[in-house]
Scaffold this active site. Structure first.
Site, mmCIF file in Angstrom:
data_model
loop_
_atom_site.group_PDB
_atom_site.id
_atom_site.type_symbol
_atom_site.label_atom_id
_atom_site.label_comp_id
_atom_site.label_asym_id
_atom_site.label_seq_id
_atom_site.Cartn_x
_atom_site.Cartn_y
_atom_site.Cartn_z
ATOM 1 N N ASP A 111 7.957 11.692 9.585
ATOM 2 C CA ASP A 111 7.867 10.238 9.681
ATOM 3 C C ASP A 111 9.089 9.584 9.029
ATOM 4 O O ASP A 111 9.434 9.901 7.881
ATOM 5 C CB ASP A 111 6.585 9.812 8.941
ATOM 6 N N ASP B 204 0.820 -1.219 0.000
ATOM 7 C CA ASP B 204 0.000 0.000 0.000
ATOM 8 C C ASP B 204 0.851 1.267 0.000
ATOM 9 O O ASP B 204 0.328 2.369 0.030
ATOM 10 C CB ASP B 204 -0.970 0.018 1.193
ATOM 11 N N LYS C 240 -4.341 3.072 13.723
ATOM 12 C CA LYS C 240 -3.734 3.256 12.414
ATOM 13 C C LYS C 240 -4.627 2.683 11.316
ATOM 14 O O LYS C 240 -4.525 3.087 10.152
ATOM 15 C CB LYS C 240 -2.352 2.575 12.369
ATOM 16 N N GLU D 124 11.147 11.521 13.610
ATOM 17 C CA GLU D 124 10.632 10.248 14.096
ATOM 18 C C GLU D 124 11.473 9.119 13.533
ATOM 19 O O GLU D 124 11.063 8.387 12.642
ATOM 20 C CB GLU D 124 9.152 10.066 13.693
#
Lengths: 661, 661
Positions: free
Chosen positions: B379, B343, B521, B408
């Site tokens: 991220d 994905d 999530k 992160e």
């Protein structure tokens, strides 16, 4: 927004490269034949496999040599290379993302999970084909074949073929390689920079006729004895005309008698300055003859360069602007208030004529280098600007790459280190005042096991004409033996001021002083070189052991081992390949016999804990059978204060020794 | 031979300047109002006195400010200055030989020895006169007078006059000053960079109607509660359209049901990509309203920037060259073999179109900055090139100097540190997995008491949507209390993922996993924010203590104190001026009550050993009278696992407390 020269696709980061001195501001030091071990943090973003190499070259060549980095842990990598030639070398790091390595690593995981697909093999085939374009014809052909085979067979055996993998890895894709931001310098000197035994002698004391000023010729007659003691450098205090104005008398008296010879460090008189020869020592030809005879005896001559002037030095007349004038028009003599040294004028490095001054001083080195002198012991370099030394050493080495410079700076630690950084080959140390186990261990750890070792080469002196340490004053002959053994085995470079040393001269000018009584700095001395208490045989023995055992030719592999008696110091040195392993134990107490247990780090000695090993005392001659870490020693400093053991591994049987080493 | 630009008369050496990161390659970090303490080795050749100064300036100004260096020991000097404005600052060092200081020092010695002469005073007069030429008119006149007086009187009283000396020292002769070879950079951020409390929340779970997708408007209704808990940053996971191709189902299932909402990190769909708003959350105007309401409540909105694309992200169509094609023409999805993330398509930073890619990504930051967002949580930055981050952070800060970036990266230590070096303002840490006294002490020592602290600002999270640590899984509510107290007081920056945290949600997807069961999530969650076991009051109390006590607003003065029980961790933080002193003791055991003795370093707390002092538990409310280093504590993690003591010094009488602090 974008810098033209930067390719943002260079994804590998190169950090924390070691060794380097002050972020590459200064060179690291090596001698020809030594290894440079490089470590570096190297990593990329994401999960791709990375690879890297150390690049290195002699500065005279354009092409880099390359040696691959091996991964350690925590993104640290290492590699090493040898420097064989003297002169400056450069090294740097290259790192790149390796898509072929990534592909094989990931394919293995896929195969293990049974999740491989056709396209995974096709990706590999493309990578192999790309490698073929970077390979020379024969390898290229094999790789093209492999790529085709992979596309046909799509199987694990083809994809992971080890022989073919090895070929691909020879031709990594470095087009997006990152290069470390600095090229780091290595100054490589000839081997004597790293291993030398110095003998300092005043030629003027070498006459065989009492009361007569010695000459180079007299001194040359002592050379065979000095060579027989195992020294390889004979170092002479300044050989230039001695100033007459404000000349010092015996024992540093401010009033000289007419026949007083003055200090050789009060340089310059009407006969000349730093390029002239003191007439009482001989002529330039006599000096040349001395250098030649020394060479014949296996001794290299080192000269003392002291950049200061007696008031009657020709420079005072010819270059008055090189000295600082006082408001009353007089020249500023040397001082360390309230002490005054009227017989010496320091040079004023803040003179507006500094360029001419620098050139003038440089020409002194070049003058003596042209006479074949390749070692200079520089007097008090810390009282001249560091920038001057950096410049002059580089300039001299440009013409004479084999010149060595010894820094005689007994001053604060950071100044001593800076002098080494700016280019001095070797440096005097605080060894002269480090006597206890704790002091010696801490100091030599700092010198040999911290980054200091990359730029500072210790030259250990138990005495000098300026330094008669209290330890020798009080301890007498056993103290001299202790200090000699320590200097000669702790430091690959060491020296003594003789014959005062081997004759155990230890009378100070006054209590609390480190100056010699009747110092040769101010008068001529005559001695009985064959006095029965002379240490010359002891010194010869130790120097012989030094020569025979390459472990003692360097300092980086010095390691201290605990003992349970604070008067017993134990340390070892080994060669890189561990074929020569030396363990030294010294009784630091000049008064008493001491015994105790040493606790050897057997790994550092390459010895297995399970098997006995022999230690052979190369100094005393005894052989001992030891096993394990803990072993007993006993030393009487009045007979022999040290063991210098060679470790002989792998004792096969007790009856029939069979050593591998 | 001589470089034109070099003046060989600059005699002062400047070395070992601290702080600096990788020899000045990267900036150190500060927040506005903080101090930069600088230390440096500074010395000259010879015996002359030297002096020096730290020079510093905001990069937008030409003129340097200057603050004098103070000598410490061993040729080390120090000075400090404050940075008040955000933006880049520069600093460097200047040092010079000070002939006036040298003269006065030497004159004192001469006077003591009675060896001063007329010329000694005349030299001083010349130096004072020279200083008068560097001084403005009024001081110049006084110095000329002094010089004349010295020439007439030739006495000690005139020569050593303190008032006049102070004037001379204002005008040192810097014409031959040395300047340090580098100008070092400081990135100064606004105070929130150094002190912040983050609350992460999924707006889609904020609907008040079960089963309905939450909106910005729903989430905004929670803002007062979040603010009441004492947080000041509300951080939202990606707010962009969620991809439909290969969308993940609940619990990370590879098959999504029609009503599954997918992962917000699978960014992009036909509605748009990184600059669009997910329609189910609302419109751009709704987002703007949320940001405004948050601001009203005292909360700053932080956005998540994740540079990766769902297969239906518009970039896949518009910029296919930004993705890596495989030999079969398909696009390479994200993988960590054998795991596959179909994905998500990673961006190919090795694309030849990298410049456009970089600009495209930069425009994402600029887009949201233009919408008023000034904090970005990035991220997985470690899966994009470091060079990209260095560039993009500098570019964004050029337009918006108040933007903060949180890295992160949960990856290997050197990658995490590199990201901080290249510009990330704050960084996630290993805190989430450091539970024992030894682990916490070692890790926070590394972060706050080594050079790491100059570039890496820890932001400590006890949980995140990806990390439900075992400690919380097993320990339940007491464990959540322990971890919150640690995060909030060990680190000036910390955050929680709520309301999962305050509701003590601790069920993993499966044993051995750190993933949440029913992770937000992949699905919408509804919760009872007022559950009786909620820690919201506890959290509010601790956040209140944080705000009230400036000692907790920074990490550099964190110090650990020994305890005799390994389950009791004790540490302190103080302000620079010691007006606020906090001592924290935490029971690390979520199961048992523990007691023991703490051994305080009283010097670090500014407390005298002879006098009792009060410690006031700001969390539990208790007051204790302590004296000396050794003091008793007892903590039950089921009621309150931590003391957060404010130290109140100088108890005057036992009946009538009179605190100075």
């Amino acid at each position: 927004m974008f810098m033209e020269s930067v390719d943002g696709r260079r994804r590998v980061v190169i950090e924390a490269v070691e060794p380097q001195v002050d972020a590459g501001r200064f060179a690291i030091k090596r001698v020809a034949g030594e290894t440079v071990q490089v470590a570096v943090d190297l990593f990329g973003d994401g999960h791709d496999a990375v690879a890297g190499a150390v690049l290195y070259r002699h500065e005279s060549r354009r092409e880099w040599s390359s040696t691959p980095l091996r991964p350690l842990v925590n993104d640290r990598w290492e590699a090493e290379f040898r420097v064989e030639e003297t002169g400056a070398h450069l090294y740097t790091i290259e790192g790149w993302v390796d898509h072929f390595l990534t592909w094989q690593r990931d394919l293995r995981k896929r195969l293990q999970a049974g999740s491989e697909t056709e396209v995974d093999f096709l990706i590999g085939a493309d990578l192999v084909e790309a490698a073929s374009l970077r390979a020379p014809s024969e390898d290229a052909a094999r790789l093209r074949e492999w790529a085709n085979a992979l596309r046909e067979r799509l199987d694990a055996a083809s994809a992971l073929d080890e022989t073919l993998t090895a070929i691909v890895l020879r031709y990594p894709d470095r087009t997006l390689a990152s290069r470390y931001e600095r090229e780091l310098r290595i100054v490589v000197d000839r081997p004597r920079a790293g291993f030398s035994a110095w003998y300092e002698i005043f030629p003027r004391s070498c006459s065989f006729t009492p009361g007569v000023h010695g000459t180079f010729a007299d001194c040359a007659r002592r050379l065979p004895e000095i060579a027989a003691m195992g020294f390889d450098v004979v170092y002479l205090p300044p050989v230039h005309p001695v100033g007459r104005l404000y000349r010092k008398g015996k024992n540093n008296s401010t009033v000289a008698q007419p026949d007083d010879v003055g200090s050789p460090w009060a340089i310059g008189a009407e006969e000349g300055g730093h390029k002239a020869i003191h007439p009482q020592l001989g002529t330039l030809d006599d000096f040349r003859a001395f250098v030649a005879e020394a060479r014949e005896a296996g001794l290299e001559t080192a000269l003392d360069i002291a950049f200061q002037c007696a008031p009657d030095h020709p420079w005072v007349r010819d270059h008055p602007q090189w000295f600082r004038a006082r408001p009353d028009g007089s020249i500023q003599y040397a001082e360390n208030p309230p002490k005054k040294y009227q017989d010496i004028y320091p040079l004023d490095f803040e003179t507006s004529d500094w360029r001419a001054l620098w050139e003038g001083l440089k020409s002194v080195f070049l003058h003596w280098a042209a006479e074949g002198v390749r070692i200079f012991r520089v007097d008090n370099p810390h009282t001249k600007p560091f920038a001057f030394w950096e410049w002059v050493i580089a300039e001299v080495k440009r013409q004479y790459p084999d010149v060595l410079f010894l820094s005689e700076a007994f001053t604060r630690p950071k100044l001593m280190y800076r002098l080494a950084k700016v280019g001095f080959t070797q440096s005097y140390t605080y060894f002269s005042w480090r006597n206890t186990k704790a002091e010696l261990t801490e100091y030599f750890h700092e010198l040999t096991a911290t980054p200091v070792r990359e730029f500072f080469r210790p030259n250990a002196w138990p005495n000098t004409p300026d330094i008669l340490p209290e330890f020798l004053q009080i301890g007498g002959r056993p103290a001299f033996m202790i200090r000699h053994a320590l200097a000669a085995t702790l430091a690959a470079n060491y020296g003594i001021y003789g014959p005062a040393f081997e004759l155990c001269e230890n009378e100070p000018r006054e209590r609390g002083s480190e100056e010699y009584l009747h110092s040769e700095k101010y008068e001529i001395r005559q001695r009985d070189w064959d006095a029965p208490w002379s240490l010359k045989d002891y010194i010869a023995r130790i120097n012989h052991i030094r020569r025979e055992n390459p472990a003692l030719h360097a300092d980086r592999r010095l390691r201290f081992h605990p003992t349970d008696n604070d008067m017993l110091l134990c340390y070892s040195k080994t060669t890189e390949d561990m074929t020569n392993v030396i363990v030294v134990v010294v009784n630091l107490d000049f008064r008493y016999r001491h015994s105790g247990w040493v606790h050897l780090d057997l790994d550092a000695l390459g010895v297995e804990a399970e098997h006995p090993f022999q230690v052979h005392d190369l100094l005393g001659g005894g052989r001992y059978l030891w096993q394990g870490s803990r072993n007993y020693v006993e030393l009487d400093s009045h007979s022999l204060p040290a063991h210098i053991f060679r470790v002989r591994r792998r004792v096969r049987t007790e009856a029939d020794f069979d050593y591998y080493l």
